[in-house]
Design a protein around this motif. Structure first.
Motif, mmCIF file in Angstrom:
data_model
loop_
_atom_site.group_PDB
_atom_site.id
_atom_site.type_symbol
_atom_site.label_atom_id
_atom_site.label_comp_id
_atom_site.label_asym_id
_atom_site.label_seq_id
_atom_site.Cartn_x
_atom_site.Cartn_y
_atom_site.Cartn_z
ATOM 1 N N TRP A 1 0.729 -0.842 0.223
ATOM 2 C CA TRP A 1 0.098 0.287 -0.118
ATOM 3 C C TRP A 1 1.378 1.115 0.173
ATOM 4 O O TRP A 1 0.646 2.004 -0.853
ATOM 5 N N SER A 2 2.175 1.452 0.706
ATOM 6 C CA SER A 2 2.929 2.398 0.550
ATOM 7 C C SER A 2 3.525 2.626 0.019
ATOM 8 O O SER A 2 2.937 3.765 -0.894
ATOM 9 N N PHE A 3 3.303 2.125 -1.600
ATOM 10 C CA PHE A 3 3.466 2.535 -3.039
ATOM 11 C C PHE A 3 2.959 2.348 -3.833
ATOM 12 O O PHE A 3 3.277 2.810 -5.241
ATOM 13 N N THR A 4 1.592 2.839 -3.144
ATOM 14 C CA THR A 4 0.456 2.268 -4.177
ATOM 15 C C THR A 4 -0.182 3.602 -4.420
ATOM 16 O O THR A 4 -0.601 4.339 -5.157
ATOM 17 N N SER A 5 -0.389 4.738 -2.794
ATOM 18 C CA SER A 5 -1.566 5.430 -2.443
ATOM 19 C C SER A 5 -0.601 6.829 -2.605
ATOM 20 O O SER A 5 1.003 6.432 -2.642
ATOM 21 N N ALA A 6 -1.292 7.685 -2.176
ATOM 22 C CA ALA A 6 0.311 8.875 -2.083
ATOM 23 C C ALA A 6 0.035 9.227 -0.711
ATOM 24 O O ALA A 6 0.992 10.511 -0.435
ATOM 25 N N ARG A 7 0.004 8.245 0.062
ATOM 26 C CA ARG A 7 0.491 8.910 1.492
ATOM 27 C C ARG A 7 1.794 9.338 2.074
ATOM 28 O O ARG A 7 1.784 10.432 2.623
ATOM 29 N N TYR A 8 2.218 8.609 1.163
ATOM 30 C CA TYR A 8 4.183 9.384 1.933
ATOM 31 C C TYR A 8 4.835 9.644 0.861
ATOM 32 O O TYR A 8 5.227 10.881 0.976
ATOM 33 N N PHE A 9 4.671 9.529 -0.626
ATOM 34 C CA PHE A 9 5.736 9.692 -2.302
ATOM 35 C C PHE A 9 4.688 10.763 -2.695
ATOM 36 O O PHE A 9 4.593 11.266 -3.656
#
Length: 347
Positions: free
Chosen positions: A318-326
Motif C-alpha cells: 500500500w505504501s507504494f500505491t497510495s499517495a500517503r508518503y510519496f
C-alpha cells in the motif's frame, strides 16, 4: 529484504537534500495479495468517509487518495465484503484521527477528549450518543464489528485502541513540551502508537475466529506480533520521515536515532532498514517454534499467523500505491529508492 548498501546522502550547504531508502523488494519472501472485493469496498469506504467525516475539498481528495479500501484489501486479502468494509472504514477513520492529533492539534485535553468519546462508543456503540464526528464514526464501524466479532477479539480490539489513544495523548504532550524520546522509550511508545495491535484483532474478526487466552498470551504468539509490529513501524518511519521532518516532528525512529545516537540521516535510515531485516528474521524464527494447542486450535493459529504475514506484506504494498508518503512519485521512489527532502514548514 536485501541488505542496505550505505549510500552517501546528497548534501547542500545546509545539510542533506535527499536520502536513499532500503531495498525492501528484491528478496521479499511473502506474496503481495489483494482482496477481490477491493474495488467495491473502496468506493463504499470513500463515500462513507466523506459523509461521516464531513469532508470537503481539499480534505476530501487528500483522504480518498490514501486508499483505505486498498490498504484493507492488501492486509486482509481473504476477507468477505462485509468484514473487509469494516476494516476499510476503520482504517479510513484512523487516517483522519491520526492526522488530527499529529498535525492539527497540540492540546493534551483534545487528545483525552477524543479518547473518552471513542472508548465510550466502543463499549456501547448502540446507546452511546455524541456530536463528535470521530465518535459517530466509531459507532458506525464498531457497531458492525460487534455483529460477528467474538468476545475475545472484541475485547482485544478495545484494549488495543485504548493503548493507542493513551500513547497518542503522550505524543501530543511530548510535542507540546518539546520532549524527544530516547531510542528505548520511543520503541516502547511506538509499539502502541503504530495501531498494529488493533489491526491484529481484526485478523480474528475477518476470519471469524476467536483465539483462546492461552494462545494469545503465549510468548511465541507475542513475539510474532511484536516482530510484525516492529517491521510495520520501522518501515513506516522510513517512508513517513520526509513529511514528518517537513513538519518539524521528531516522533520518528529516524529522527530519534539521529538525535539520540548521533547518526547522520543516511546512517539512521540504514539502521532502520537493518531493524526491519531483524524483525523479519524474528518472525520466521518464532514461526518455526510454534507450539501445538490441538488440531482445531492449531488451524485457527495458522490462520492468525498467516494474517500477521499479510500485515507485513500489505502495508508495504500500500505504501507504494497510495499517495500517503510519496505522492504521485510513489512508483518512482519504489524503483529508484531516492527521496528528495521537502522544505521545512514554519514552526
Amino acid at each position: 529484504m536485501a541488505s542496505t548498501a550505505t549510500c552517501t546522502t546528497t548534501c547542500s550547504n545546509n545539510g542533506p537534500t535527499e536520502f536513499i531508502i532500503p531495498d525492501f523488494f528484491s528478496d521479499f519472501r511473502y506474496p503481495m495479495r489483494l482482496n477481490p472485493h477491493c474495488d467495491v469496498v473502496s468506493r463504499a469506504c470513500e463515500e462513507w468517509l466523506c459523509s461521516e467525516a464531513h469532508l470537503v475539498e481539499p480534505q476530501k481528495t487528500r483522504y480518498t487518495s490514501l486508499l483505505p479500501g486498498y490498504f484493507a484489501s492488501s492486509c486482509y486479502p481473504d476477507a468477505d465484503a462485509f468484514h473487509l468494509q469494516v476494516c476499510a472504514d476503520f482504517l479510513g477513520w484512523s487516517f483522519t484521527v491520526d492526522d488530527w492529533l499529529e498535525i492539527e492539534r497540540s492540546d493534551i485535553n483534545d487528545a483525552w477528549g477524543i479518547r473518552d468519546c471513542c472508548m465510550s462508543a466502543y463499549r456501547d456503540p448502540v446507546n452511546f450518543q455524541t456530536d463528535r464526528y470521530t465518535g459517530k464514526m466509531c459507532k458506525s464501524y464498531f457497531g458492525r464489528y460487534r455483529e460477528t466479532g467474538g468476545p475475545g477479539c472484541t475485547e482485544r480490539f478495545i484494549h488495543a485502541m485504548d493503548l493507542w489513544f493513551i500513547s497518542a495523548a503522550k505524543e501530543v504532550d511530548n510535542r507540546a513540551k518539546g520532549h524527544v524520546n530516547d531510542v528505548e522509550s520511543y520503541i516502547e511508545l511506538r509499539r502502541d502508537l503504530s495501531g498494529c495491535k488493533s489491526c491484529f484483532a481484526l485478523i480474528e474478526f475477518v476470519n471469524q475466529i476467536d483465539l483462546p487466552d492461552e494462545v494469545v498470551s503465549h510468548p511465541v504468539i507475542k513475539a510474532l506480533e511484536e516482530a510484525t509490529n516492529d517491521f510495520v513501524s520501522w518501515s513506516n518511519d522510513i517512508f513517513s520521515y520526509n513529511q514528518e521532518q517537513s513538519h518539524n516532528s521528531t516522533h520518528n525512529l529516524v529522527a530519534v536515532l539521529m538525535l539520540d545516537q548521533g547518526l547522520d540521516l543516511q546512517g539512521a535510515i540504514d539502521r532502520c532498514g537493518q531493524l526491519c531485516r531483524i524483525s523479519l528474521q524474528r518472525f520466521e524464527e518464532n514461526r518455526a517454534v510454534l507450539p501445538s494447542w490441538g488440531e482445531e486450535t492449531d488451524k485457527d493459529v495458522a490462520i492468525y499467523v498467516l494474517g500477521l504475514q499479510n500485515w507485513i506484506a500489505g502495508p508495504l504494498q500500500w505504501s507504494f500505491t497510495s499517495a500517503r508518503y510519496f505522492g504521485k512519485d510513489a512508483q518512482i521512489v519504489k524503483r529508484d529508492r531516492t527521496v528528495k527532502l521537502l522544505p521545512k514548514r514554519p514552526s
